[in-house]
Design a protein around this motif. Sequence first.
Motif, PDB file in Angstrom:
ATOM      1  N   ALA A 289      66.198  49.846  13.198  1.00 34.31           N
ATOM      2  CA  ALA A 289      66.237  49.588  14.644  1.00 34.31           C
ATOM      3  C   ALA A 289      65.436  50.655  15.389  1.00 34.31           C
ATOM      4  N   LYS A 290      65.560  51.912  14.928  1.00 37.18           N
ATOM      5  CA  LYS A 290      64.785  52.988  15.548  1.00 37.18           C
ATOM      6  C   LYS A 290      63.288  52.806  15.278  1.00 37.18           C
ATOM      7  N   LEU A 291      62.966  52.453  14.013  1.00 33.74           N
ATOM      8  CA  LEU A 291      61.561  52.293  13.639  1.00 33.74           C
ATOM      9  C   LEU A 291      60.920  51.074  14.299  1.00 33.74           C
ATOM     10  N   SER A 292      61.729  50.125  14.747  1.00 38.79           N
ATOM     11  CA  SER A 292      61.175  48.938  15.406  1.00 38.79           C
ATOM     12  C   SER A 292      60.564  49.282  16.759  1.00 38.79           C
ATOM     13  N   LYS A 293      60.869  50.475  17.268  1.00 40.45           N
ATOM     14  CA  LYS A 293      60.318  50.924  18.552  1.00 40.45           C
ATOM     15  C   LYS A 293      59.215  51.959  18.346  1.00 40.45           C
ATOM     16  N   ASP A 294      58.770  52.095  17.110  1.00 39.40           N
ATOM     17  CA  ASP A 294      57.739  53.086  16.794  1.00 39.40           C
ATOM     18  C   ASP A 294      56.429  52.744  17.512  1.00 39.40           C
ATOM     19  N   PRO A 295      55.709  53.739  17.996  1.00 37.19           N
ATOM     20  CA  PRO A 295      54.439  53.452  18.685  1.00 37.19           C
ATOM     21  C   PRO A 295      53.334  52.950  17.759  1.00 37.19           C
ATOM     22  N   VAL A 296      53.499  53.137  16.450  1.00 31.01           N
ATOM     23  CA  VAL A 296      52.475  52.710  15.490  1.00 31.01           C
ATOM     24  C   VAL A 296      52.786  51.302  15.002  1.00 31.01           C
ATOM     25  N   THR A 297      51.812  50.413  15.138  1.00 26.03           N
ATOM     26  CA  THR A 297      52.002  48.999  14.789  1.00 26.03           C
ATOM     27  C   THR A 297      52.416  48.816  13.336  1.00 26.03           C
ATOM     28  N   ALA A 298      51.778  49.532  12.414  1.00 29.72           N
ATOM     29  CA  ALA A 298      52.072  49.366  10.989  1.00 29.72           C
ATOM     30  C   ALA A 298      53.527  49.674  10.682  1.00 29.72           C
ATOM     31  N   VAL A 299      54.090  50.654  11.358  1.00 33.80           N
ATOM     32  CA  VAL A 299      55.489  51.003  11.143  1.00 33.80           C
ATOM     33  C   VAL A 299      56.390  49.872  11.600  1.00 33.80           C
ATOM     34  N   ARG A 300      56.132  49.323  12.778  1.00 35.66           N
ATOM     35  CA  ARG A 300      56.947  48.220  13.305  1.00 35.66           C
ATOM     36  C   ARG A 300      56.823  46.984  12.409  1.00 35.66           C
ATOM     37  N   ALA A 301      55.615  46.714  11.924  1.00 38.76           N
ATOM     38  CA  ALA A 301      55.406  45.534  11.070  1.00 38.76           C
ATOM     39  C   ALA A 301      56.182  45.670   9.768  1.00 38.76           C
ATOM     40  N   LEU A 302      56.192  46.866   9.173  1.00 39.67           N
ATOM     41  CA  LEU A 302      56.930  47.077   7.931  1.00 39.67           C
ATOM     42  C   LEU A 302      58.431  47.009   8.169  1.00 39.67           C
ATOM     43  N   ALA A 303      58.870  47.492   9.324  1.00 39.83           N
ATOM     44  CA  ALA A 303      60.294  47.396   9.655  1.00 39.83           C
ATOM     45  C   ALA A 303      60.713  45.931   9.786  1.00 39.83           C
ATOM     46  N   ALA A 304      59.809  45.117  10.304  1.00 37.72           N
ATOM     47  CA  ALA A 304      60.112  43.693  10.487  1.00 37.72           C
ATOM     48  C   ALA A 304      60.170  42.935   9.164  1.00 37.72           C
ATOM     49  N   THR A 305      59.535  43.462   8.113  1.00 38.11           N
ATOM     50  CA  THR A 305      59.563  42.785   6.803  1.00 38.11           C
ATOM     51  C   THR A 305      60.779  43.181   5.974  1.00 38.11           C
ATOM     52  N   ASN A 306      61.441  44.281   6.355  1.00 37.97           N
ATOM     53  CA  ASN A 306      62.541  44.816   5.558  1.00 37.97           C
ATOM     54  C   ASN A 306      63.750  43.882   5.590  1.00 37.97           C
ATOM     55  N   ALA A 311      69.491  41.130  12.873  1.00 37.68           N
ATOM     56  CA  ALA A 311      69.002  39.999  13.671  1.00 37.68           C
ATOM     57  C   ALA A 311      68.599  40.438  15.068  1.00 37.68           C
ATOM     58  N   ASP A 312      69.344  41.365  15.659  1.00 35.28           N
ATOM     59  CA  ASP A 312      69.003  41.842  16.997  1.00 35.28           C
ATOM     60  C   ASP A 312      67.677  42.590  16.989  1.00 35.28           C
ATOM     61  N   THR A 313      67.470  43.390  15.952  1.00 35.62           N
ATOM     62  CA  THR A 313      66.202  44.108  15.833  1.00 35.62           C
ATOM     63  C   THR A 313      65.036  43.127  15.709  1.00 35.62           C
ATOM     64  N   LEU A 314      65.229  42.072  14.928  1.00 33.51           N
ATOM     65  CA  LEU A 314      64.174  41.061  14.740  1.00 33.51           C
ATOM     66  C   LEU A 314      63.941  40.276  16.022  1.00 33.51           C
ATOM     67  N   ASP A 315      65.003  40.027  16.797  1.00 31.34           N
ATOM     68  CA  ASP A 315      64.831  39.355  18.092  1.00 31.34           C
ATOM     69  C   ASP A 315      63.890  40.151  18.983  1.00 31.34           C
ATOM     70  N   SER A 316      64.090  41.456  18.979  1.00 29.17           N
ATOM     71  CA  SER A 316      63.251  42.326  19.801  1.00 29.17           C
ATOM     72  C   SER A 316      61.809  42.338  19.296  1.00 29.17           C
TER      73      SER A 316
END
Length: 639
Positions: A289-306, A311-316
Motif C-alpha cells: 500500500a505504501k509502495l503504491s504511492k511511490d513516485p517511481v512508475t516501475a515501483v508502482r507497477a510491480l506493486a500492482a502485480t504482487n 483490493a483497496d490498493t488495487l482500486d487506487s
Amino acid sequence: MQRKQLAAGILTLQLSQGIFSAAHAQNSELSAAVMASSAHGQASVMSDAAVSSNASCPIPAIMMQVAANPNCPVDAQSKLSASQSSFVRMALATNPNVAEAVQELLARDSDPMVIEALVHNHKLPNLQTLSRLVSEAPPRVRESLAANTNTPKTILEKLAQGPIYTEYLLLSLAKNPNTPEEVRLRLIKMGDRLVRTFLAKSPHLTVAGFNQLANDGDLGVRAMLATNVACPPACLDSLARDSNPTVRESVAMNMQTSKATLSKLALDERPEVRAAVAQNTDCSAADLAKLSKDPVTAVRALAATNANAGADTLDSLAKDKNCEVRCSVALNKNTRDTTLAAMMGDPSIAVQEILAASRRLGEADYAKLAASDSALVRMTLAGSASLPKGLVAKLAEDSDARVRASLARNAACEIPATIFARLAADPDTLVREALAVNPRVDQPTLTTLSKDNSITVQTSLAKNPSVKSATLLALANSDCNAIRNALLTRGDLPPDALNKLIAAQEVKFLLAQRADTPAPVLASLAGDSDPALRATVAANPAVSFATLQALAGDKSQYVRAASASNKNANAPLINTLAGDNEALVRARAGGNPNADITCLEQLARDKNPEVRRAVGANPSTPKDVLLVLAQDDATWLTK
C-alpha cells in the motif's frame, strides 16, 4: 606427443565396436550402416580432440576394452595393471569395479595420467592410498581428488592444508558438497575473490560461514551472498544495511528475507531497492500500500502485480496515470470485479486487451469490447474462452481477417457448426488455416478443408487430432513435403495412409528411423532396393523379428551388420551372423549383449582384432573369456 597419444587413447576407449576404413565413407551402404549403428550406440565415435590432433599411434585396443569392462575379473585386472601400455592402465583405472588391490598398484604408476584417471573414478582407493597420494601426487591429481564427490572428508581436510594451493583446487573444494565446514571457513579466509564468490552461493554453508562472508570486503561476494536462499534471515537483515544498493537490492529480492527487513527496505532511498521489495512474494499488503504511492512508475507497477496487494490498493492503482500500472491492476487476481468493470472505459488499448481476455466481465462489457475500434482488442476477445455465444456470429463477420482467424482457432468456447462452415469458406487463407488446426471443428467442415487449394491449410489440417482416417488418407495422397511431414508427426496414422507415404523416397528414411513406425510398414521398407534404407530398418528397435531375420540374410554386409547390432536379435540369430564372412558383421554380433556364451567364446578367437575388441567390450562376455582377451596384445594403428 604425450597429449596426442592421450587423445588417441581416449578415442579408443570410446570405440565400442571397432573402426573400419574411412575410404568407403562415400559408399551409401557404409553411410547407412554408420547411421544405423550410431542410433543404437554401436558406431565408432571420434572425439573432436582426437580428430584435431591427427594422432595415429599403435594401441592395444582389445586389452583396453577388457580393462574398461565392468565384468573384468580380478585376475585379469592384476595382469592388465602391469601392461606396458599406459592406455591399458588408464582404462583399468576408470573401471567402476576395479579391485582395491589393483587400485593400490595403479596409485603407484609411473604415468601421472593413470593416477589422474584413478582419482576421477567414483570408486576411489582406500584411505591409506589416498593419504599417500595427497602427499606425493602432482597438482592435477590433488585437484581431481578435491573435485570428486566421493573423496572422504579427511582427505579433503588434508588437501586444504597444503602445501600446494592452486585456484582450481580451492574452487573444487568450495564446490564439493562433502567439504567439511571447517575447510569452508578456511577457504573464506584464504581463498581469492572467485573462491569466496562461489562459496557465497553455496547452500552448504553454516551460520558462521554466512556471517563471515556478510562482512567480506568485496562487493561481488556480498551481493552474491544476498541472493542465496539458504542465507539465514538474521544475516540478510545485516546485509540489508549494506552501504551498497546492489547488495540491498539482492536482499530485497531474496525469498528468505523476513517481512520486517522488507518493511525497512520498502523505505530505501534507491528506487531499484524499493522495486525489488514490491515484487517480493513475501511483501506484506501494508508495505505494498505504501509502495503504491511511490513516485517511481516501475515501483508502482510491480506493486500492482504482487499477489499480496489488497483490493483497496488495487482500486487506487486502477486510476494511475501510467498505462503500465493500470495493466498490472487488470492482470491481478485480487482486483475486484467492480474495479475491472470500471476500467472498461480505459483509453489504453493494452488495458482493453487484458480485459478482453478476462473471464470476470459481464456480457454487456464483452459486447462493448467487441465494438472496439482496435482490431487487437477484438482479436483478443475472439480467442477468449469467455466469449459469449451472442458475439460469435458478429466476430465471424469482422472486417479484419486477424479477428476472424482468432475466432476460427478458438477451441475453448462453443462455436456452432454453421459458423465453422462460414469460416471454412472465408476468402482469407489465414482464417482457413487457423480453422484447420481447431480440434472442435465438426467432421463435415474438416472434410471441406481437406479439399482446400492452399497447402498451408492442408498442412494445418494434417496436424489436427480430430481428423478422421478417411481425411488422413486423402491428405496422404499429396505430393507436398510439408503435408507429408505434418502427417508423420502424428501417432494415429492408419496403415493405408502410411503405405501411401512410403511411396515418397524422402519419407522412407523418416519412417525407417521412427520407433513408432508400425512393424508392417517397416517390413515393407525392408524390401526396398536401397541398401542404406534397409540398413536403417535393420537398426530400428521396432522392427519385427521376422523382418530382422530376413534382413540378417541381406546381400549387403552393412544391412547384416545393423541386424547383428539390433537389441531385438536373439541368440540363435546372432550365432548365425557370428559366422558371417565379413568382419564388420561379426564385430556387431560380438558386441550385442544378447549374444550367448558359445558365440562370444567363438568370436573371442576370431582372426580379426576388431571382432575380438567388440567381445572385450561386451558386458555379457563371461569372465573366463575376458581373462583370455586380457592377454591379447594385438596392436594396430588407429585414430
